[in-house]
Design an enzyme around this catalytic site. Structure first.
Site, PDB file in Angstrom:
ATOM      1  CG  ASP A 107      -0.318  -0.119   2.527  1.00 60.36           C
ATOM      2  OD1 ASP A 107       0.927  -0.183   2.582  1.00 60.36           O
ATOM      3  OD2 ASP A 107      -1.052  -0.173   3.539  1.00 60.36           O
ATOM      4  CB  SER A 108       4.560   1.672  -0.038  1.00 58.80           C
ATOM      5  OG  SER A 108       4.776   0.499  -0.807  1.00 58.80           O
ATOM      6  CD  GLU A 132       8.355  -0.481   7.640  1.00 53.79           C
ATOM      7  OE1 GLU A 132       8.578   0.656   7.176  1.00 53.79           O
ATOM      8  OE2 GLU A 132       7.335  -1.152   7.355  1.00 53.79           O
ATOM      9  CE  LYS A 159       3.320  -5.955   3.795  1.00 48.41           C
ATOM     10  NZ  LYS A 159       2.903  -4.824   4.698  1.00 48.41           N
ATOM     11  CG  ASP A 218       0.640  -4.124   2.104  1.00 43.59           C
ATOM     12  OD1 ASP A 218       0.941  -5.081   2.836  1.00 43.59           O
ATOM     13  OD2 ASP A 218       1.393  -3.153   1.910  1.00 43.59           O
ATOM     14  CD  GLU A 233       0.862  -1.746   7.861  1.00 43.00           C
ATOM     15  OE1 GLU A 233       0.523  -0.969   8.774  1.00 43.00           O
ATOM     16  OE2 GLU A 233       1.339  -1.352   6.785  1.00 43.00           O
TER      17      GLU A 233
END
Length: 277
Positions: A43-44, A181, A112, A82, A114
């Protein structure tokens, strides 16, 4: 294409796993040709592709759209996508619905998620539903407001222990892999010993089972600055700008197009167009 079992074997054999982000067809094609083991459609993309200030504005539709393009460019590479902000927090039903949409419509191989607390049940639900999950702990960009900014996580004893506990819980919930991270290298090494699933680091030291970086950071494209943990292997912006400037100059000076870039018409036909004159 490598599978979940292949990544576990790589961890067991001490072979580093290479993950790289990609957001479109040409990036994915180049990543696959370069030999990366996994591609992350992160999602970056909100920041490096869409020009947003954070990942918060990225939607499920955005992730599906970009993953489709990546899948076309890297048909033989394992692709992780993501789940974007708040797409797996409202309810179990919403989580499963959004996850199913991404998997079915985009062709992603895994998703993915978070975070730890509040996310373990989502990991478990997706895994039970047959969707492989990659967990992401440490600095989690979707929660950067709660974390107080982009800071290294797990630097004190309490937060370090919490990261270890959450890593174990992620595996217990069914996660196939863990991304850490901005975590101290020593803590990464400890977590790697505590779980049997592969641990992928980004700003987490060299002891992880693999590494992931953002495509644009690696090639130097569209980024004004890079984090401390990034190694930039090229700076393609200069080359691109030079090419575009050359195009502008040639058109303005009528140097382009040349005759070799143009198509010709038969002279008889041409005369007919002008009324035989």
């Amino acid at each position: 294409m490598k599978t979940k079992l292949d990544f576990v074997k790589m961890k067991e054999n001490g072979e580093p796993i290479v993950m790289l982000t990609a957001y479109d067809y040409p990036q994915a094609k180049l990543a696959e040709q370069a030999g990366v083991d996994m591609i992350l459609v992160g999602d970056s993309l909100g920041m490096v592709v869409l020009g947003l200030d954070s990942t918060v504005g990225v939607t499920v539709s955005d992730m599906i759209h970009h993953t489709k393009a990546v899948k076309r460019g890297a048909k033989n590479t394992f692709i992780v996508t993501d789940m974007p902000f708040m797409s797996y927090h409202l309810s179990k039903e919403d989580t499963l619905k959004n996850a199913a949409a991404i998997i079915q419509e985009s062709g992603a191989d895994a998703l993915k998620l978070e975070g730890g607390d509040g996310v373990f049940e989502s990991i478990r639900a997706l895994t039970l539903g047959g969707i492989p999950v990659v967990s992401h702990l440490g600095l989690t960009p979707q929660s950067v407001g709660v974390l107080g900014g982009y800071k290294v996580q797990g630097k004190d004893e309490q937060s370090a222990k919490k990261l270890i506990e959450d890593s174990i819980k992620c595996e217990q919930a069914g996660a196939m892999m863990l991304v850490l991270e901005c975590v101290p290298a020593e803590l990464t090494a400890k977590i790697k010993e505590e779980v049997s699933i592969p641990v992928i680091g980004i700003g987490a030291g060299s002891k992880a089972d693999g590494q992931v970086l953002v495509y644009h950071d690696v090639v130097g494209h569209g980024v004004d600055r890079t984090p401390k943990f990034v190694k930039q292997y090229a700076k393609i912006d200069g080359t691109i700008e030079s090419a575009l400037s050359g195009y502008v100059r040639d058109v303005k000076e009528r140097v382009f197009p040349e005759e070799k870039h143009s198509f010709q018409i038969n002279q008889t036909v041409l005369q007919g167009l002008y009324g035989g004159k």
